[in-house]
Design a protein around this motif. Structure first.
Motif, PDB file in Angstrom:
ATOM      1  N   TYR A  49       0.866  -1.184   0.000  1.00 11.10           N
ATOM      2  CA  TYR A  49       0.000   0.000   0.000  1.00 11.10           C
ATOM      3  C   TYR A  49       0.897   1.227   0.000  1.00 11.10           C
ATOM      4  N   VAL A  50       0.657   2.153  -0.928  1.00 13.00           N
ATOM      5  CA  VAL A  50       1.472   3.368  -1.043  1.00 13.00           C
ATOM      6  C   VAL A  50       0.548   4.585  -0.990  1.00 13.00           C
ATOM      7  N   GLY A  51       0.742   5.451   0.005  1.00  7.24           N
ATOM      8  CA  GLY A  51      -0.017   6.690   0.104  1.00  7.24           C
ATOM      9  C   GLY A  51       0.792   7.848  -0.436  1.00  7.24           C
ATOM     10  N   ASN A  52       0.124   8.698  -1.230  1.00  9.45           N
ATOM     11  CA  ASN A  52       0.867   9.785  -1.880  1.00  9.45           C
ATOM     12  C   ASN A  52      -0.006  11.029  -1.985  1.00  9.45           C
ATOM     13  N   ASP A  53      -0.457  11.538  -0.864  1.00  7.29           N
ATOM     14  CA  ASP A  53      -1.305  12.725  -0.879  1.00  7.29           C
ATOM     15  C   ASP A  53      -0.489  13.980  -1.172  1.00  7.29           C
ATOM     16  N   LYS A  54      -1.064  14.828  -1.989  1.00  8.30           N
ATOM     17  CA  LYS A  54      -0.391  16.041  -2.448  1.00  8.30           C
ATOM     18  C   LYS A  54      -0.032  16.964  -1.289  1.00  8.30           C
ATOM     19  N   ILE A  55      -0.891  17.017  -0.280  1.00  8.01           N
ATOM     20  CA  ILE A  55      -0.659  17.948   0.822  1.00  8.01           C
ATOM     21  C   ILE A  55       0.646  17.642   1.548  1.00  8.01           C
ATOM     22  N   TYR A  56       0.983  16.354   1.695  1.00 12.63           N
ATOM     23  CA  TYR A  56       2.227  16.001   2.383  1.00 12.63           C
ATOM     24  C   TYR A  56       3.440  16.254   1.502  1.00 12.63           C
ATOM     25  N   ALA A  57       3.279  16.053   0.188  1.00 11.72           N
ATOM     26  CA  ALA A  57       4.385  16.327  -0.729  1.00 11.72           C
ATOM     27  C   ALA A  57       4.683  17.819  -0.793  1.00 11.72           C
ATOM     28  N   GLU A  58       3.629  18.632  -0.729  1.00 15.59           N
ATOM     29  CA  GLU A  58       3.818  20.076  -0.855  1.00 15.59           C
ATOM     30  C   GLU A  58       4.117  20.762   0.476  1.00 15.59           C
ATOM     31  N   GLN A  59       3.816  20.102   1.580  1.00 20.96           N
ATOM     32  CA  GLN A  59       4.054  20.707   2.895  1.00 20.96           C
ATOM     33  C   GLN A  59       4.844  19.739   3.771  1.00 20.96           C
ATOM     34  N   PRO A  60       6.160  19.608   3.481  1.00 18.58           N
ATOM     35  CA  PRO A  60       6.994  18.735   4.317  1.00 18.58           C
ATOM     36  C   PRO A  60       7.027  19.250   5.750  1.00 18.58           C
ATOM     37  N   LEU A  61       7.338  18.343   6.660  1.00 19.16           N
ATOM     38  CA  LEU A  61       7.297  18.702   8.078  1.00 19.16           C
ATOM     39  C   LEU A  61       8.339  19.768   8.428  1.00 19.16           C
ATOM     40  N   PRO A  62       7.911  20.866   9.050  1.00 23.61           N
ATOM     41  CA  PRO A  62       8.898  21.797   9.619  1.00 23.61           C
ATOM     42  C   PRO A  62       9.614  21.136  10.794  1.00 23.61           C
ATOM     43  N   ASP A  63      10.774  21.617  11.137  1.00 20.20           N
ATOM     44  CA  ASP A  63      11.493  21.099  12.295  1.00 20.20           C
ATOM     45  C   ASP A  63      10.621  21.195  13.536  1.00 20.20           C
ATOM     46  N   GLY A  64      10.647  20.132  14.330  1.00 18.59           N
ATOM     47  CA  GLY A  64       9.919  20.143  15.587  1.00 18.59           C
ATOM     48  C   GLY A  64       8.427  19.941  15.457  1.00 18.59           C
ATOM     49  N   HIS A  65       7.957  19.466  14.294  1.00 20.37           N
ATOM     50  CA  HIS A  65       6.530  19.258  14.078  1.00 20.37           C
ATOM     51  C   HIS A  65       6.230  17.792  13.774  1.00 20.37           C
ATOM     52  N   PHE A  66       4.950  17.431  13.882  1.00 28.32           N
ATOM     53  CA  PHE A  66       4.494  16.118  13.453  1.00 28.32           C
ATOM     54  C   PHE A  66       3.141  16.270  12.771  1.00 28.32           C
ATOM     55  N   TYR A  67       2.805  15.270  11.920  1.00 28.45           N
ATOM     56  CA  TYR A  67       1.605  15.376  11.099  1.00 28.45           C
ATOM     57  C   TYR A  67       0.343  15.097  11.905  1.00 28.45           C
ATOM     58  N   ASN A  68      -0.731  15.774  11.487  1.00 22.45           N
ATOM     59  CA  ASN A  68      -2.080  15.611  11.997  1.00 22.45           C
ATOM     60  C   ASN A  68      -2.971  15.297  10.803  1.00 22.45           C
ATOM     61  N   PRO A  69      -3.749  14.213  10.770  1.00 20.09           N
ATOM     62  CA  PRO A  69      -4.100  13.333  11.886  1.00 20.09           C
ATOM     63  C   PRO A  69      -2.966  12.396  12.279  1.00 20.09           C
ATOM     64  N   ILE A  70      -3.046  11.914  13.527  1.00 20.19           N
ATOM     65  CA  ILE A  70      -2.057  10.952  14.004  1.00 20.19           C
ATOM     66  C   ILE A  70      -2.440   9.531  13.622  1.00 20.19           C
ATOM     67  N   LEU A  71      -3.737   9.281  13.418  1.00 20.82           N
ATOM     68  CA  LEU A  71      -4.206   7.979  12.937  1.00 20.82           C
ATOM     69  C   LEU A  71      -5.039   8.229  11.688  1.00 20.82           C
ATOM     70  N   GLN A  72      -4.459   7.936  10.521  1.00 23.48           N
ATOM     71  CA  GLN A  72      -5.136   8.161   9.253  1.00 23.48           C
ATOM     72  C   GLN A  72      -6.016   6.969   8.911  1.00 23.48           C
ATOM     73  N   GLY A  73      -7.132   7.250   8.234  1.00 25.99           N
ATOM     74  CA  GLY A  73      -8.085   6.202   7.899  1.00 25.99           C
ATOM     75  C   GLY A  73      -9.152   6.084   8.968  1.00 25.99           C
ATOM     76  N   CYS A  74      -9.920   5.007   8.892  1.00 25.16           N
ATOM     77  CA  CYS A  74     -11.094   4.845   9.764  1.00 25.16           C
ATOM     78  C   CYS A  74     -10.683   4.472  11.188  1.00 25.16           C
ATOM     79  N   TYR A  75     -10.300   5.478  11.944  1.00 27.50           N
ATOM     80  CA  TYR A  75      -9.989   5.339  13.369  1.00 27.50           C
ATOM     81  C   TYR A  75     -10.720   6.476  14.101  1.00 27.50           C
ATOM     82  N   PRO A  76     -12.052   6.371  14.259  1.00 27.64           N
ATOM     83  CA  PRO A  76     -12.844   7.483  14.805  1.00 27.64           C
ATOM     84  C   PRO A  76     -13.100   7.361  16.303  1.00 27.64           C
ATOM     85  N   ASP A  77     -13.713   8.423  16.845  1.00 22.44           N
ATOM     86  CA  ASP A  77     -14.199   8.452  18.229  1.00 22.44           C
ATOM     87  C   ASP A  77     -13.092   8.170  19.244  1.00 22.44           C
TER      88      ASP A  77
END
Length: 583
Positions: A49-77
């Motif tokens: 499985y390969v994920g390739n969303d444009k938002i992550y390609a265009e907005q790499p992580l700044p120093d000292g940051h982490f991506y949100n959401p922390i659990l991608q896909g159907c992980y609700p509530d």
């Protein structure tokens, strides 16, 4: 019939014999040379499985940051609790089996899935439930007075209703069998006060005859007997009627949690329903029993008021839970969705996190009323390890499973029953024993699922398979529910073998495309999507991929089209009850 059983046994024996004869050479994913004899039980290899969303390609992580959401896909509530410097997080799982994924972290940034809370049939009885029934809104809570962890939830199946399970150590698992609780409604949560007293709060209907409008709900509180694990009869009380302001006819006040701070009791709830009007609101009282006063700053978390045409929108934010760090900082986890370019929600409701400023009277989700960003700043002292080792990945990532007999990854789930009843593991591949039911029924199905976690993705798998009858089919399935799905697989018609793509919408099925196959052995199957555009392709014996059906719409894989509460999933599917009739 006897002859058919003998053929089935003979093909099963051939499949298992072939597995023992496979080469042990080390080769790249998708390029392993095989000696498997294709049989009626499909053998899967080299899932990628390969994920390739444009938002992550265009907005790499700044120093000292982490991506949100922390659990991608159907992980609700999501619900979160802490003991010492160990954080534990659980999410809804509906009829997924095993149920209630549980995650562990030391820093709120790097999460590991440590298993599932409900991993036995004695705990999870969802055999005939629709995909959006089952387990709703689990709440996890640590009780320091008896050093015990509790998970309380509603099981919408088999007459169980509200229930609680317990363990001393979530890292070891061993959660108890369910204890049925004597109250109605949904979304229960526990609160343990400083004096050792315990309470249950939950969503419920108004008293009989007092419902004022559709969606009118209440929040109730009960005293809870920790010794006997049961609410105390006669102690129930309505503490919120309707929501923040009943004159405004608020709908679906739910997912309540109580927090104690500075000798005040804060009640936080979701309001507006899981959809475009979702929000989080808060109340305060001098007692767990109320009366509760709403904050003048409500809502404290929502995206409903923002410009719908903003770039990279995050919507439906709400259903939150708070946790305090050992240093006295606060964070909140909550669900939200990331619609694609056609405003469809194929990845389902996901788990996000934000820091919470509680320096004043009321907690404030930092940035929670502004357009949510794809990354946030890490807590002090944390180091981002999310895409290394066995930490749960986020952003753009690749998940590879060669199915080499090392045990199923926790991300693989079944529906309505244990994976072990239809999966046989080997170092040379994964055998799926087909059930005599297909993917459209509300019963356990012989399909192993991986959640779709990106709007733009591809999923690939090698399969060795040779159907024996027209009732046999195996391949890939993209599923939102039993009534909304795509099936992409190999079947037989007369003496011919065919690959077929079927679309099912509202329970009505139609063949999108089909093609005859001259010979069968190893076949590679692939599905890829760019937002709403999905494509299915196949390759014989490691040859070039051929598209089947052109570009098809992912509309039926969207939560807001199909209804319900789940996100899209990619399935490794087999059945001996195929109902796709080849022309």
């Amino acid at each position: 019939m006897k002859q058919r059983r003998m053929k089935y046994k003979w093909n099963t024996w051939l499949s298992l014999l072939a597995l023992t004869l496979m080469s042990s050479c080390q080769q790249n994913s998708g390029d392993r040379k095989d000696t498997i004899v294709a049989g009626r039980e499909p053998v899967f290899q080299n899932f990628e499985y390969v994920g390739n969303d444009k938002i992550y390609a265009e907005q790499p992580l700044p120093d000292g940051h982490f991506y949100n959401p922390i659990l991608q896909g159907c992980y609700p509530d999501p619900s979160i609790t802490r003991k010492g410097d160990d954080y534990y997080l659980v999410v809804s799982s509906f009829v997924m089996f095993p149920g209630v994924p549980i995650f562990h972290s030391k820093d709120l940034v790097n999460w590991k899935q440590i298993g599932h809370v409900l991993d036995r049939e004695s705990q999870l009885k969802v055999e005939t439930a629709g995909i959006s029934a089952g387990i709703y809104a689990p709440d996890i809570m640590y009780n320091p007075h008896n050093d015990t962890f509790y998970m309380i939830t509603t099981q919408i199946a088999s007459g169980i209703g509200n229930m609680v399970v317990k363990t001393k150590d979530p890292l070891q698992g061993n959660w108890s069998d369910p204890i049925k609780l004597n109250f109605g409604g949904i979304d229960p949560a526990l609160f343990f006060d400083d004096d050792g007293k315990a309470y249950v709060i939950h969503n419920d209907a108004p008293d009989e005859g007092k419902a004022l409008y559709e969606g009118h709900r209440v929040i109730k509180v009960w005293e809870y007997d920790v010794e006997n694990d049961q609410v105390i009869a006669g102690t129930d009380k309505i503490i919120v009627d309707g929501g923040v302001d009943i004159a405004q006819k608020p709908i679906w006040i739910e997912a309540p949690h109580i927090y104690k701070r500075h000798n005040k009791y804060y009640l936080m709830c979701a309001e507006g329903g899981t959809g475009g009007n979702h929000s989080e609101v808060i109340f305060v009282s001098d007692s767990p029993h109320g009366p509760y006063k709403p904050a003048t700053t409500n809502p404290i978390l929502s995206q409903r008021h923002l410009d719908k045409s903003r770039p990279n929108p995050v919507e439906w934010a709400g259903h939150a839970d708070l946790v305090e760090t050992p240093d006295g900082e606060w964070y909140g986890v909550f669900l939200a969705v990331r619609p694609n370019e056609k405003n469809r929600v194929n990845t389902g409701r996901e788990t996000f996190i934000l820091p919470v400023d509680w320096s004043g009277e009321w907690p404030v989700f930092e940035g929670g009323m502004e357009p949510l960003k794809p990354s946030i700043q890490m807590p002090q002292g944390a180091e981002n390890k999310m895409n290394t080792d066995d930490f749960f990945p986020n952003g753009n990532f690749t998940f590879i499973d060669k199915f080499e007999g090392k045990g199923l990854d926790d991300r693989w789930i079944a529906l309505r029953g244990p994976r072990e009843k239809f999966v046989q593991e080997s170092k040379d591949g994964l055998v799926i024993k087909p059930f005599d039911v297909n993917i459209k029924v509300q019963q356990p199905i012989s399909t192993l699922f991986y959640r779709q976690q990106h709007a733009t993705f591809s999923a690939f798998v090698d399969m060795h398979y040779k159907p024996e009858t027209e009732g046999d089919l195996a391949g890939l399935a993209c599923v939102q529910s039993e009534a909304f799905n795509y099936v992409f697989g190999i079947t037989k018609s007369g003496e011919d073998y065919s690959i077929v793509l079927e679309r099912t919408e509202k329970g009505e099925s139609s063949i999108v495309a089909q093609a005859k196959l001259a010979e069968l052995g190893k076949i590679s199957l692939k599905v890829e999507a760019q937002g709403d555009d999905y494509q299915f392709a196949y390759a014989l014996d490691s040859g070039n991929f051929e598209n089947l059906g052109g570009i098809v719409s992912g509309d039926i894989l969207s939560t807001d089209v199909a209804g319900g509460f789940t996100g899209a999933m990619i399935g490794l599917y087999a059945t001996s009850a195929n109902d796709i009739h080849i022309n």
